[in-house]
Design an enzyme around this catalytic site. Structure first.
Site, PDB file in Angstrom:
ATOM      1  CE  LYS A  19       3.198  10.029  53.103  1.00 34.69           C
ATOM      2  NZ  LYS A  19       3.526  11.009  54.288  1.00 34.69           N
ATOM      3  CG  ASP A  27       3.369  14.612  54.230  1.00 40.99           C
ATOM      4  OD1 ASP A  27       2.170  14.979  54.860  1.00 40.99           O
ATOM      5  OD2 ASP A  27       3.674  13.647  53.896  1.00 40.99           O
TER       6      ASP A  27
HETATM    7  P1  NAP Z   1      10.105   6.139  56.830  1.00 35.17           P
HETATM    8  O1  NAP Z   1      10.354   6.782  55.509  1.00 35.17           O
HETATM    9  O2  NAP Z   1      10.014   4.549  57.119  1.00 35.17           O
HETATM   10  O3  NAP Z   1      11.605   6.612  57.571  1.00 35.17           O
HETATM   11  C1  NAP Z   1      11.975   6.454  58.900  1.00 35.17           C
HETATM   12  C2  NAP Z   1      13.079   6.825  59.352  1.00 35.17           C
HETATM   13  O4  NAP Z   1      13.156   6.521  60.837  1.00 35.17           O
HETATM   14  C3  NAP Z   1      14.399   6.360  58.880  1.00 35.17           C
HETATM   15  O5  NAP Z   1      15.233   7.300  58.772  1.00 35.17           O
HETATM   16  C4  NAP Z   1      14.830   5.161  60.000  1.00 35.17           C
HETATM   17  O6  NAP Z   1      16.016   4.990  59.897  1.00 35.17           O
HETATM   18  C5  NAP Z   1      14.455   6.092  61.155  1.00 35.17           C
HETATM   19  N1  NAP Z   1      14.227   4.681  62.172  1.00 35.17           N
HETATM   20  C6  NAP Z   1      13.188   3.982  62.186  1.00 35.17           C
HETATM   21  N2  NAP Z   1      13.020   3.108  63.281  1.00 35.17           N
HETATM   22  C7  NAP Z   1      14.124   3.317  63.957  1.00 35.17           C
HETATM   23  C8  NAP Z   1      14.880   2.888  65.001  1.00 35.17           C
HETATM   24  N3  NAP Z   1      14.324   1.945  65.783  1.00 35.17           N
HETATM   25  N4  NAP Z   1      15.865   3.561  65.490  1.00 35.17           N
HETATM   26  C9  NAP Z   1      16.651   4.556  64.713  1.00 35.17           C
HETATM   27  N5  NAP Z   1      16.013   5.102  63.827  1.00 35.17           N
HETATM   28  C10 NAP Z   1      14.805   4.521  63.117  1.00 35.17           C
HETATM   29  O7  NAP Z   1       9.356   6.783  57.610  1.00 35.17           O
HETATM   30  P2  NAP Z   1       8.452   8.339  57.211  1.00 35.17           P
HETATM   31  O8  NAP Z   1       7.444   8.481  56.108  1.00 35.17           O
HETATM   32  O9  NAP Z   1       9.870   9.361  57.124  1.00 35.17           O
HETATM   33  O10 NAP Z   1       7.672   8.647  58.610  1.00 35.17           O
HETATM   34  C11 NAP Z   1       8.438   8.922  59.656  1.00 35.17           C
HETATM   35  C12 NAP Z   1       7.555   9.511  61.027  1.00 35.17           C
HETATM   36  O11 NAP Z   1       7.192  10.624  60.724  1.00 35.17           O
HETATM   37  C13 NAP Z   1       6.662   8.658  61.301  1.00 35.17           C
HETATM   38  O12 NAP Z   1       6.249   8.566  62.878  1.00 35.17           O
HETATM   39  C14 NAP Z   1       5.438   9.227  60.796  1.00 35.17           C
HETATM   40  O13 NAP Z   1       4.049   8.897  61.489  1.00 35.17           O
HETATM   41  C15 NAP Z   1       5.805  10.712  61.012  1.00 35.17           C
HETATM   42  N6  NAP Z   1       5.077  11.530  59.976  1.00 35.17           N
HETATM   43  C16 NAP Z   1       4.165  12.725  60.662  1.00 35.17           C
HETATM   44  C17 NAP Z   1       3.507  13.265  59.797  1.00 35.17           C
HETATM   45  C18 NAP Z   1       2.609  14.255  60.315  1.00 35.17           C
HETATM   46  O14 NAP Z   1       1.611  14.802  59.471  1.00 35.17           O
HETATM   47  N7  NAP Z   1       2.670  14.719  61.433  1.00 35.17           N
HETATM   48  C19 NAP Z   1       3.694  13.404  58.284  1.00 35.17           C
HETATM   49  C20 NAP Z   1       4.360  12.391  57.758  1.00 35.17           C
HETATM   50  C21 NAP Z   1       5.235  11.340  58.616  1.00 35.17           C
HETATM   51  P3  NAP Z   1      16.801   4.110  58.932  1.00 35.17           P
HETATM   52  O15 NAP Z   1      17.086   4.581  57.705  1.00 35.17           O
HETATM   53  O16 NAP Z   1      18.185   3.506  59.716  1.00 35.17           O
HETATM   54  O17 NAP Z   1      15.900   2.885  58.731  1.00 35.17           O
END
Ligand code: NAP
Length: 292
Positions: free
Chosen positions: A72, A108
């Site tokens: 992205k 989003d």
């Molecule tokens: P990302 O950029 O990889 O960010 C992930 C976040 O989660 C970071 O803050 C990370 O913390 C934290 N995290 C990951 N694993 C963890 C763990 N084991 N314990 C604690 N914190 C953890 O991902 P993203 O793009 O933001 O997406 C995040 C979620 O949103 C996903 O589940 C995705 O499917 C969902 N999402 C849904 C939609 C929808 O349309 N419903 C749209 C977009 C995203 P750190 O910084 O400490 O690594």
């Protein structure tokens, strides 16, 4: 069955991995219902192939493309113009061509707001917000909250420096009074206030580990709390179970998923797609994919 002819146009999902995605099911169901001669395909593009994939789309022509994890941010530098929330967020999930120019947009955050309006339907402004996670989705959420006059925002993240970076960058740009904290049960309980909106943007609780939750809720919830999770698989993530039992309004991620896709189709075609049908197609695809 989708019929493909010489005039059939293509729309794409570029991500890595993409095998789990329900977007093809949602989009193709919408295109068929709308009578569009268009097919949506998912392409697994490794990070070092993204530039070539975008050049390929330019060369071959396409009706539109969605971009997902991990591309992205990188794709924002490969398009010719950023529009809407993508300008400020520097992250793109929707691309289309206008003549020779590629336009990058982000649906989003708008998708989350539209889902809130439909599924929660309460005013957002002036609530305190607690955002769990500080990744790409949290960035979009901060934009969405600021649009509805939410000012008091706490970002809680496993990595405290990452939460600090996020609020230092976006807080002033969005006019937020944002603070950062580490993800912690006691801190979370202390920060909850009546009317608080809490949004999980971490993947904790997603299949195949639906038993996980980013934090545990205290035994007594303040009045008026609204709990949201961006996870749509499972459709009812564990993080929402306790607030639901307390009778609080809750919202999972499926509504956002459907609305972000519907907005992309609208940007590509100028027409509103049938969202109910898209939701059913997403649910069916999720059931087929994750049957235990
Ligand atoms: P990302 O950029 O990889 O960010 C992930 C976040 O989660 C970071 O803050 C990370 O913390 C934290 N995290 C990951 N694993 C963890 C763990 N084991 N314990 C604690 N914190 C953890 O991902 P993203 O793009 O933001 O997406 C995040 C979620 O949103 C996903 O589940 C995705 O499917 C969902 N999402 C849904 C939609 C929808 O349309 N419903 C749209 C977009 C995203 P750190 O910084 O400490 O690594």
């Amino acid at each position: 069955m989708i019929e493909i002819g010489v005039g059939t146009r293509t729309a794409w999902l570029l991500g890595h991995p993409v095998g789990h995605s329900v977007s093809p099911a949602m989009h193709n169901a919408a295109y068929q219902a709308m009578g569009l001669d268009l097919v949506y395909l998912a392409a697994d593009v490794e990070p070092d192939g993204l530039k070539t994939a975008i050049a390929g789309l330019r060369r071959l022509g396409f009706a539109g493309a969605n971009v997902t994890i991990p591309h992205k941010e990188k794709v924002a530098a490969l398009v010719d113009e950023l529009r809407g929330p993508a300008r400020l967020l520097g992250a793109v999930n929707t691309v289309w061509a206008e003549g020779a120019r590629l336009i990058g947009y982000n649906t989003d955050a708008e998708g989350w707001l539209a889902a809130w309006d439909e599924h929660v339907g309460l005013p957002l402004g002036n609530r305190k917000a607690i955002v769990l996670g500080a990744g790409g989705a949290a960035r979009g959420l901060l934009w969405a909250l600021s649009r509805r006059d939410v000012r008091d925002v706490l970002v809680m993240n496993r990595s405290h420096p990452r939460a600090c970076e996020l609020i230092d960058e976006l807080g002033p740009l969005l006019g937020l009074e944002a603070r950062a904290a580490v993800l912690d049960n006691d801190l979370f309980a202390n920060e909850l206030r009546p009317g608080c909106v809490v949004i999980n943007t971490t993947p904790l609780g997603m299949a195949p580990h639906p038993e996980r939750s980013p934090v545990e809720w205290p035994r007594v919830l303040p009045d008026g709390v609204v709990a949201c999770d961006l996870i749509y698989n499972p459709v009812s993530p564990r993080f929402l179970a306790s607030p639901r039992r307390h009778g609080a309004p809750v919202m999972g991620g499926l509504g956002m998923l459907v609305y972000q896709a519907a907005r992309a189709i609208e940007l590509w075609t100028g027409r509103k797609p049938p969202r109910g049908l898209m939701r059913s197609a997403a649910l069916k695809s999720l059931r087929n994919r994750y049957r235990p």
